[in-house]
Design a protein around this motif. Structure first.
Motif, mmCIF file in Angstrom:
data_model
loop_
_atom_site.group_PDB
_atom_site.id
_atom_site.type_symbol
_atom_site.label_atom_id
_atom_site.label_comp_id
_atom_site.label_asym_id
_atom_site.label_seq_id
_atom_site.Cartn_x
_atom_site.Cartn_y
_atom_site.Cartn_z
ATOM 1 N N ASN A 99 -8.835 7.459 -45.190
ATOM 2 C CA ASN A 99 -7.692 8.038 -44.473
ATOM 3 C C ASN A 99 -7.147 7.051 -43.444
ATOM 4 O O ASN A 99 -6.863 7.413 -42.302
ATOM 5 C CB ASN A 99 -8.085 9.378 -43.823
ATOM 6 N N ASN B 257 -15.622 3.482 -41.900
ATOM 7 C CA ASN B 257 -15.572 4.579 -40.921
ATOM 8 C C ASN B 257 -14.534 5.630 -41.298
ATOM 9 O O ASN B 257 -14.541 6.718 -40.747
ATOM 10 C CB ASN B 257 -15.238 4.037 -39.530
ATOM 11 N N TYR B 258 -13.627 5.272 -42.190
ATOM 12 C CA TYR B 258 -12.556 6.194 -42.572
ATOM 13 C C TYR B 258 -12.679 6.616 -44.027
ATOM 14 O O TYR B 258 -11.712 7.015 -44.654
ATOM 15 C CB TYR B 258 -11.190 5.534 -42.311
ATOM 16 N N LEU B 259 -13.910 6.516 -44.559
ATOM 17 C CA LEU B 259 -14.126 6.901 -45.955
ATOM 18 C C LEU B 259 -14.102 8.416 -46.078
ATOM 19 O O LEU B 259 -14.863 9.121 -45.422
ATOM 20 C CB LEU B 259 -15.472 6.354 -46.436
ATOM 21 N N PRO C 213 -4.436 12.856 -43.063
ATOM 22 C CA PRO C 213 -4.143 13.249 -41.681
ATOM 23 C C PRO C 213 -2.995 12.450 -41.077
ATOM 24 O O PRO C 213 -2.457 12.846 -40.055
ATOM 25 C CB PRO C 213 -5.459 12.966 -40.955
HETATM 26 C C1 LIG Z 1 -10.873 10.172 -41.414
HETATM 27 O O1 LIG Z 1 -12.095 10.160 -42.135
HETATM 28 C C2 LIG Z 1 -13.243 10.070 -41.332
HETATM 29 C C3 LIG Z 1 -14.424 9.872 -42.251
HETATM 30 O O2 LIG Z 1 -14.440 10.848 -43.236
HETATM 31 C C4 LIG Z 1 -13.369 11.271 -40.442
HETATM 32 O O3 LIG Z 1 -14.507 11.128 -39.631
HETATM 33 C C5 LIG Z 1 -12.115 11.367 -39.586
HETATM 34 O O4 LIG Z 1 -12.149 12.542 -38.824
HETATM 35 C C6 LIG Z 1 -10.864 11.352 -40.435
HETATM 36 N N1 LIG Z 1 -9.701 11.251 -39.573
HETATM 37 C C7 LIG Z 1 -8.814 12.233 -39.455
HETATM 38 C C8 LIG Z 1 -7.681 12.011 -38.475
HETATM 39 O O5 LIG Z 1 -8.893 13.249 -40.103
#
Ligand SMILES: *[C@@H]1O[C@H](CO)[C@@H](O)[C@H](O)[C@H]1NC(C)=O
Ligand SMILES: *[C@@H]1O[C@H](CO)[C@@H](O)[C@H](O)[C@H]1NC(C)=O
Ligand SMILES: *[C@@H]1O[C@H](CO)[C@@H](O)[C@H](O)[C@H]1NC(C)=O
Ligand SMILES: *[C@@H]1O[C@H](CO)[C@@H](O)[C@H](O)[C@H]1NC(C)=O
Ligand SMILES: *[C@@H]1O[C@H](CO)[C@@H](O)[C@H](O)[C@H]1NC(C)=O
Ligand SMILES: *[C@@H]1O[C@H](CO)[C@@H](O)[C@H](O)[C@H]1NC(C)=O
Ligand SMILES: *[C@@H]1O[C@H](CO)[C@@H](O)[C@H](O)[C@H]1NC(C)=O
Ligand SMILES: *[C@@H]1O[C@H](CO)[C@@H](O)[C@H](O)[C@H]1NC(C)=O
Ligand SMILES: *[C@@H]1O[C@H](CO)[C@@H](O)[C@H](O)[C@H]1NC(C)=O
Length: 379
Positions: A327, A334-336, A353
């Motif tokens: 995302n 960290n954004y997986l 998001p």
């Molecule tokens: C994006 O993904 C990460 C890992 O799954 C998560 O911790 C984080 O909350 C997400 N960001 C948003 C803005 O949803």
């Protein structure tokens, strides 16, 4: 006094221990752990110039003394000899003594009272007043020969058109590498790939022993770097499908060595999409994707909006051929958000998001399937 000083400097260091032995030398030669050379003393005797030819004829050269270790070794080797053997030193027109490769005789290795005017060639005295001794060149003495043992790997070529990965270790690993090495390694990977290589572990005498890497099929190509263990980075990559490196070690101190793991990576540029909507598929879809695929997909839409992504078809090798969804605007663990693989993924829907999504598809070397298809739109 100078004598003691030199020896204490040389020998306060680690004594190398390696697994090499006489079997690394041609038969009839003995291996010295202290110098990493093979030695032999001829049973017949010769004049000095005959001795030079004799050593060459058996694949070596008349000995020169290149370190305190070698001096000690020669003393032990010749301590029982009745006839002092020839060394490769002779007097040149400047009056000084040089070995066959042009190095001058180090002053500390002469026996006491030498060099004298007693001739123009040099023998080694192994008892009493030990060291280099000037001797008339026409004397008849045994020849003391040395040669480099076959300590580097007997191949320099690694990889190939169909090879995607490999492991290379230093000679003698994991016990101990050898002194005086200059080993070459050429790695080739399939066309359309580049090579990543990591040296781990890296346990090598700092500064004096090293690996230098070059970005191409030989070491005339640009220098890429050298592994430094704890002192720096240890992974490198080539820009094309070949990589060259050499392992050089000096004449003293060795250690455990190194293990290098290399992998070919597909040189596939990322695909970027932006706007109101789009669709993406794995390469070759609906035919099978390739082995060792690695491709990144960047999706972005207008700021303030989100991306609604739907995977409509998905068949990959479970656990090995994986589509990762992030995302974020880059690949970042960290954004997986999801690791997708297997055949029970589709239909799969995700609303980002933010106005960014990044996907990365990787496949391994075995079992290729038809892959995946998805569409997305701004929401
Ligand atoms: C994006 O993904 C990460 C890992 O799954 C998560 O911790 C984080 O909350 C997400 N960001 C948003 C803005 O949803
Ligand atoms: C010498 O080294 C070789 C290769 O490592 C090994 O096979 C052999 O057993 C060793 N011989 C002795 C006597 O240690
Ligand atoms: C190697 O060097 C050490 C230290 O000088 C010495 O004690 C040992 O006898 C040497 N061994 C050989 C085989 O030369
Ligand atoms: C070395 O010295 C010892 C006594 O110091 C002597 O007995 C011996 O003959 C000498 N050996 C040679 C080869 O000169
Ligand atoms: C290299 O050495 C290995 C084993 O030590 C041997 O099997 C192989 O045939 C050698 N290759 C060449 C090209 O000599
Ligand atoms: C990469 O290597 C191939 C040979 O495998 C060569 O044909 C090609 O020109 C090289 N590409 C670059 C950019 O050097
Ligand atoms: C996708 O976007 C294009 C303009 O880029 C638009 O013409 C088309 O109607 C859109 N399709 C859908 C299904 O929203
Ligand atoms: C994403 O779009 C689909 C229609 O393609 C819709 O069914 C789904 O509710 C949307 N997801 C969200 C979270 O709005
Ligand atoms: C993705 O797979 C890795 C292992 O390959 C696992 O550690 C991680 O938790 C998984 N992440 C998600 C979001 O499923």
């Amino acid at each position: 006094m100078w004598f003691l000083l030199i020896f204490s400097i040389t020998f306060t260091n680690l004594i190398p221990q390696s697994s090499a032995n006489d079997s690394f030398c041609p038969s009839g030669w003995s291996f010295s752990l202290n110098t990493s050379y093979c030695y032999t003393v001829s049973s017949d005797s010769y004049t000095w110039s005959e001795a030079v030819n004799y050593c060459q004829s058996i694949g070596g050269q008349l000995v020169n003394v290149r370190s305190g270790r070698e001096y000690v070794f020669l003393t032990q080797l010749t301590s029982q000899n009745l006839l002092q053997p020839w060394l490769g030193y002779s007097r040149k027109s400047d009056g000084n003594f040089y070995d066959l490769t042009g190095y001058s005789a180090y002053y500390a290795y002469w026996a006491q009272g030498e060099p004298s005017g007693n001739g123009d060639c040099v023998t080694f005295q192994g008892q009493n007043n030990t060291g280099l001794r000037v001797t008339p060149c026409y004397n008849i003495q045994p020849a003391l020969c040395k040669q480099m043992p076959a300590l580097c790997p007997n191949t320099t070529q690694y990889g190939g058109t169909y090879t995607r990965s490999g492991v290379i270790t230093s000679p003698g690993y994991p016990d101990q590498y050898y002194n005086n090495l200059d080993c070459l390694y050429y790695i080739t990977s399939p066309p359309g790939t580049y090579i990543t290589i990591e040296f781990s572990p890296w346990v090598v005498e700092y500064w004096y022993d090293y690996v230098f890497l070059f970005d191409g099929p030989d070491f005339t190509y640009p220098y890429i770097g050298e592994p430094l263990g704890l002192y720096g980075k240890n992974s490198f990559e080539s820009s094309n499908n070949s990589l060259t490196f050499f392992f050089y070690t000096d004449s003293i101190i060795t250690d455990k060595g190194w293990q290098a793991t290399w992998t070919a990576k597909a040189n596939t540029p990322p695909i970027s999409q932006s706007g109101l909507n789009g669709s993406l598929t794995s390469d070759n879809y609906p035919n099978d994707y390739d082995s060792y695929t690695e491709r990144i997909y960047y999706i972005s839409t207008s700021f303030g909006f989100k991306i609604n992504l739907t995977i409509t078809d998905f068949i990959t090798e479970a656990n090995y051929d994986v589509l990762r969804v992030y995302n974020s605007s880059t690949v970042n663990d960290n954004y997986l958000v999801a690791n997708l693989s297997g055949s029970s993924v589709a239909p799969w829907n995700y609303l980002s998001p933010s106005n960014y999504l990044t996907l990365k598809f990787t496949s391994d070397g075995s079992v290729q399937k038809q892959g995946w298809s998805l569409f997305w739109f701004m929401q």
